[in-house]
Design a protein around this motif. Structure first.
Motif, PDB file in Angstrom:
ATOM      1  N   HIS A 155      41.436  19.792  27.622  1.00  0.00           N
ATOM      2  CA  HIS A 155      42.705  20.305  27.214  1.00  0.00           C
ATOM      3  C   HIS A 155      43.208  21.571  28.266  1.00  0.00           C
ATOM      4  CE1 HIS A 155      42.953  18.004  23.974  1.00  0.00           C
ATOM      5  NE2 HIS A 155      42.007  18.574  23.236  1.00  0.00           N
ATOM      6  N   ILE A 156      42.414  22.504  28.976  1.00  0.00           N
ATOM      7  CA  ILE A 156      42.888  23.326  30.015  1.00  0.00           C
ATOM      8  C   ILE A 156      43.378  22.474  31.349  1.00  0.00           C
ATOM      9  CG2 ILE A 156      40.861  24.146  31.098  1.00  0.00           C
ATOM     10  CD1 ILE A 156      44.110  26.147  30.127  1.00  0.00           C
ATOM     11  N   GLY A 157      42.561  21.519  31.604  1.00  0.00           N
ATOM     12  CA  GLY A 157      43.110  20.666  32.658  1.00  0.00           C
ATOM     13  C   GLY A 157      44.433  19.937  32.292  1.00  0.00           C
ATOM     14  N   GLN A 158      44.406  19.283  31.219  1.00  0.00           N
ATOM     15  CA  GLN A 158      45.771  18.846  30.890  1.00  0.00           C
ATOM     16  C   GLN A 158      46.971  19.797  30.852  1.00  0.00           C
ATOM     17  OE1 GLN A 158      44.791  17.481  26.891  1.00  0.00           O
ATOM     18  NE2 GLN A 158      43.913  15.609  27.587  1.00  0.00           N
ATOM     19  N   ALA A 159      46.721  21.095  30.161  1.00  0.00           N
ATOM     20  CA  ALA A 159      47.712  22.070  30.325  1.00  0.00           C
ATOM     21  C   ALA A 159      48.260  22.630  31.678  1.00  0.00           C
ATOM     22  CB  ALA A 159      47.278  23.293  29.602  1.00  0.00           C
ATOM     23  N   ALA A 160      47.183  22.483  32.762  1.00  0.00           N
ATOM     24  CA  ALA A 160      47.369  23.126  34.104  1.00  0.00           C
ATOM     25  C   ALA A 160      47.947  21.894  34.904  1.00  0.00           C
ATOM     26  CB  ALA A 160      46.036  23.177  34.888  1.00  0.00           C
ATOM     27  N   TYR A 161      47.619  20.543  34.487  1.00  0.00           N
ATOM     28  CA  TYR A 161      48.665  19.738  35.155  1.00  0.00           C
ATOM     29  C   TYR A 161      49.944  19.605  34.668  1.00  0.00           C
ATOM     30  CZ  TYR A 161      50.019  14.854  35.853  1.00  0.00           C
ATOM     31  OH  TYR A 161      50.587  13.730  36.886  1.00  0.00           O
ATOM     32  N   LEU A 162      50.250  19.797  33.333  1.00  0.00           N
ATOM     33  CA  LEU A 162      51.711  19.961  32.726  1.00  0.00           C
ATOM     34  C   LEU A 162      52.451  21.054  33.468  1.00  0.00           C
ATOM     35  CD1 LEU A 162      53.859  18.841  30.981  1.00  0.00           C
ATOM     36  CD2 LEU A 162      52.718  20.006  28.840  1.00  0.00           C
ATOM     37  N   ARG A 163      51.800  22.203  33.681  1.00  0.00           N
ATOM     38  CA  ARG A 163      52.294  22.985  34.202  1.00  0.00           C
ATOM     39  C   ARG A 163      53.010  22.858  35.755  1.00  0.00           C
ATOM     40  NH1 ARG A 163      51.755  29.254  34.959  1.00  0.00           N
ATOM     41  NH2 ARG A 163      52.223  29.602  37.020  1.00  0.00           N
TER      42      ARG A 163
END
Length: 171
Positions: A155-163
């Motif tokens: 999930h933090i990888g997904q959030a960083a990608y979305l950022r």
């Protein structure tokens, strides 16, 4: 290096990524979703924190930080007190809005502190303790901790990608 030290190191890296991912994002950016069915940075960070809080509290016999430190009231999301975001509909994802990244990092840091305190007290034999008999085979503490770590990393990888997507679109 002992297993608990690996877990502590891994969770410390997640904390760094949580801070780096939300830093400098305003409320609209935190709530932005690339499509109506997608998750936002705010939802992803809130969810990974809720899962860690819920699962660590259950596994170590602790009270959830969400409840014990009144984060549930501070967020004021209008969701069930024990909601972790699992299976959220797009409408529920949209409810996870915050005024600042500091709300997300504040909650994450409080959960992180409680998690590290629990991990510091671990002995190798503790990882074999069964914490959930609803599964076949039953889930040990070691398996549960790796499961939380895996979920947090995803999930933090997904959030960083979305950022990154949001910043690309803005430039």
């Amino acid at each position: 290096m002992h297993a608990k030290d690996v877990l502590i190191e891994a969770h410390s890296r997640i904390r760094e990524e949580v801070h780096a991912t939300v830093e400098g994002l305003g409320p609209d950016e935190l709530a932005a979703r690339p499509s109506p069915d997608a998750n936002s940075v705010a939802w992803l960070v809130w969810h990974l924190t809720r899962v860690q809080d819920d699962h660590f509290a259950d596994a170590f016999g602790l009270e959830q930080v969400w409840l014990s430190q009144d984060w549930e009231k501070r967020f004021g999301l209008g969701l069930s007190r024990h909601d972790t975001g699992y299976g959220h509909s797009p409408a529920k994802v949209a409810k996870v809005r915050v005024d600042s990244g500091e709300m997300l990092t504040g909650y994450y840091d409080a959960v992180h502190d409680q998690s590290l305190e629990a991990l510091r007290g671990l002995a190798a034999k503790d990882l074999e303790r069964v914490v959930d008999e609803r599964w076949d085979p039953p889930v040990t503490l070691g398996v549960r901790l790796v499961s939380v770590l895996s979920d947090d990393l995803q999930h933090i990888g997904q959030a960083a990608y979305l950022r990154g997507l949001l910043q690309s679109a803005a430039s």
